[in-house]
Design a protein around this motif. Structure first.
Motif, PDB file in Angstrom:
ATOM      1  N   LEU A   1     -49.689 105.730-104.052  1.00 33.32           N
ATOM      2  CA  LEU A   1     -49.787 107.183-104.168  1.00 33.32           C
ATOM      3  C   LEU A   1     -51.008 107.575-104.983  1.00 33.32           C
ATOM      4  O   LEU A   1     -51.605 108.623-104.769  1.00 33.32           O
ATOM      5  CB  LEU A   1     -48.531 107.755-104.834  1.00 33.32           C
ATOM      6  CG  LEU A   1     -47.228 107.537-104.071  1.00 33.32           C
ATOM      7  CD1 LEU A   1     -46.059 108.066-104.887  1.00 33.32           C
ATOM      8  CD2 LEU A   1     -47.283 108.225-102.702  1.00 33.32           C
ATOM      9  N   ASP A   2     -51.384 106.724-105.939  1.00 30.93           N
ATOM     10  CA  ASP A   2     -52.546 107.036-106.773  1.00 30.93           C
ATOM     11  C   ASP A   2     -53.003 105.765-107.470  1.00 30.93           C
ATOM     12  O   ASP A   2     -52.202 104.851-107.700  1.00 30.93           O
ATOM     13  CB  ASP A   2     -52.180 108.100-107.828  1.00 30.93           C
ATOM     14  CG  ASP A   2     -53.395 108.850-108.357  1.00 30.93           C
ATOM     15  OD1 ASP A   2     -54.535 108.496-107.986  1.00 30.93           O
ATOM     16  OD2 ASP A   2     -53.198 109.793-109.139  1.00 30.93           O
ATOM     17  N   VAL A   3     -54.294 105.704-107.762  1.00 33.48           N
ATOM     18  CA  VAL A   3     -54.873 104.619-108.542  1.00 33.48           C
ATOM     19  C   VAL A   3     -55.773 105.288-109.566  1.00 33.48           C
ATOM     20  O   VAL A   3     -56.601 106.117-109.207  1.00 33.48           O
ATOM     21  CB  VAL A   3     -55.712 103.672-107.649  1.00 33.48           C
ATOM     22  CG1 VAL A   3     -56.309 102.537-108.490  1.00 33.48           C
ATOM     23  CG2 VAL A   3     -54.872 103.106-106.515  1.00 33.48           C
ATOM     24  N   THR A   4     -55.595 104.965-110.842  1.00 34.45           N
ATOM     25  CA  THR A   4     -56.412 105.625-111.854  1.00 34.45           C
ATOM     26  C   THR A   4     -57.813 105.020-111.897  1.00 34.45           C
ATOM     27  O   THR A   4     -58.017 103.855-111.550  1.00 34.45           O
ATOM     28  CB  THR A   4     -55.775 105.515-113.256  1.00 34.45           C
ATOM     29  OG1 THR A   4     -55.738 104.132-113.625  1.00 34.45           O
ATOM     30  CG2 THR A   4     -54.362 106.079-113.271  1.00 34.45           C
TER      31      THR A   4
ATOM     32  N   MET B   1     -54.648 112.357-108.912  1.00 38.60           N
ATOM     33  CA  MET B   1     -54.241 112.805-107.584  1.00 38.60           C
ATOM     34  C   MET B   1     -52.813 113.353-107.577  1.00 38.60           C
ATOM     35  O   MET B   1     -52.482 114.208-106.765  1.00 38.60           O
ATOM     36  CB  MET B   1     -54.288 111.646-106.584  1.00 38.60           C
ATOM     37  CG  MET B   1     -55.611 110.963-106.460  1.00 38.60           C
ATOM     38  SD  MET B   1     -56.683 111.791-105.274  1.00 38.60           S
ATOM     39  CE  MET B   1     -55.828 111.450-103.735  1.00 38.60           C
TER      40      MET B   1
END
Lengths: 263, 263
Positions: free
Chosen positions: B62-65, B74
């Motif tokens: 869903l998201d990657v920092t 995101m």
């Protein structure tokens, strides 16, 4: 071409590898997914992979090669991305320098290949549903536009979303939303329908890439996120070396288009 | 809990940040997507991102920092993944060493956070369609099993797919395929229905993780790829340090579950 249409992907790739095919691949190995190619060095690979993950509609990744390996193992395990595309383009510091038919001499052991889905995959089911596709009718390239929709930045990679446009009757546009929603792995549903100015397109008759097509009375323009986006974005970040396929000269995978639908 | 169910994600994260909530998050901020967390150092981030890209069903990112940033921009732009999860687990060389409520002291400036979708997101629409979910009825954890389905390897990361299982009547199983197909971003359609032995599960009454549930006469077991897979795989590769959420203590995002459906 009638011959190439029904030839399997492995056989077509062999002809390409031996430079018996050196031009556009549209219509070859009907029913099999064709892919865009971007090759970057490992130092940029994490940022570019992250860029694709954050922008799945313009950057639908089908496969990423292991660093140094030219084999796209997920989508064509006997292929070699250094030889199996009819024509490649070499960019140095973001500038196009040459076009070649084999990149073996350019390959470095820390290069990573990114294979991205293209709209060929969803145009087939649109046509099969009886939805006419204007640029195919007019025998030209699909019109593409830079928009004011910024991609989600990742490391050095940032820039606007590029869209492709197909004019349709309102009822066909609705059906096209349904059909392309089934294919999230190849751009998915449209990102805009109707007024081009809402997404920063000043003149629909002047595409930034490809060719203008006729918009008939009563038709609405339907816009999909376009696979040109990641190439354009990568180019603007001016990596020391980047290699892509030449326009229209795609990688033909062993994956059937229908395998990419979720329903 | 009635209170937490209708509280917005930002408010819940604030309570978690101040350690007023330190336990499981199931049922909180109803309708908002909850996520699994894996934190690795940058040296492993490309391989792990590639692993997720190659195995989207068990590893729905869903998201990657951004490396060094604790902000999942995101899915929750005002959040901090170092403080906004009730409980974390620290693994050193693949061994679980401690459980903490804040990881600020463990954070390093080359760490990358991976937020992965979880099955909570598709259980809500299943329940809303009137499909009973056994482990919720029996008030226990979903049963999970290691299978003989190998994930696609990426760099140092490899291992078997872990699945979660929900028993259903055949008609509910068909409807569940339809409903979960709409959510490719959170595991998507099941990967197996029926005979557990076909995917290497010897005894359905003995899950590898979670709790056993009742399989009634006439029901079939339905198996989905499970978000425990990437954690299990990362753990087996024994990175010097890895941080995850503690079981059931998830990250609550600002994304509505319905936003993740493709149709």
């Amino acid at each position: 071409m009638g011959n190439y249409e029904n030839m399997g992907p492995s056989k077509i790739r062999e002809l390409i590898r031996h430079q018996e095919i050196t031009g556009p691949t549209a219509g070859m190995s009907k029913g099999y997914t064709q892919a865009n190619l971007v090759i970057l060095k490992k130092e940029h690979a994490f940022d570019f992979l992250l860029f694709c993950q954050r922008n799945p509609k313009p950057c639908p990744l089908l496969d990423v090669t292991e660093p140094g390996s030219p084999v796209p193992a997920m989508i064509a395990s006997d292929a070699d991305i250094r030889k199996d595309i009819p024509k490649y383009r070499i960019y140095r510091d973001g500038v196009f320098t040459e076009e070649v038919t084999d990149i073996t001499d350019y390959w470095e052991d820390d290069m990573v290949g990114f294979l991205l889905g293209c709209s060929f995959t969803f145009e087939t089911p649109l046509l099969e549903s009886g939805i006419p596709i204007r640029h195919i009718e007019e025998n030209c390239n699909v019109p593409m536009y830079k928009t004011n929709i910024q991609c989600n930045k990742a490391g050095i990679f940032e820039g606007p979303t590029v869209v492709s446009m197909r004019p349709m009757s309102p009822e066909d546009a609705i059906r096209a939303v349904q059909i392309t929603s089934r294919f999230p792995a190849v751009h998915g549903a449209p990102i805009h329908i109707g007024d081009p100015s809402q997404i920063g397109i000043a003149d629909i008759s002047k595409p930034d890439f490809g060719d203008a097509v006729t918009l008939k009375d009563g038709e609405v323009p339907v816009f999909w996120a376009c696979g040109v986006t990641p190439q354009a974005v990568a180019m603007e970040s001016k990596p020391a070396i980047m290699i892509t396929h030449a326009p229209g000269c795609m990688f033909i995978s062993d994956i059937k288009d229908e395998k990419l639908s979720v329903l």
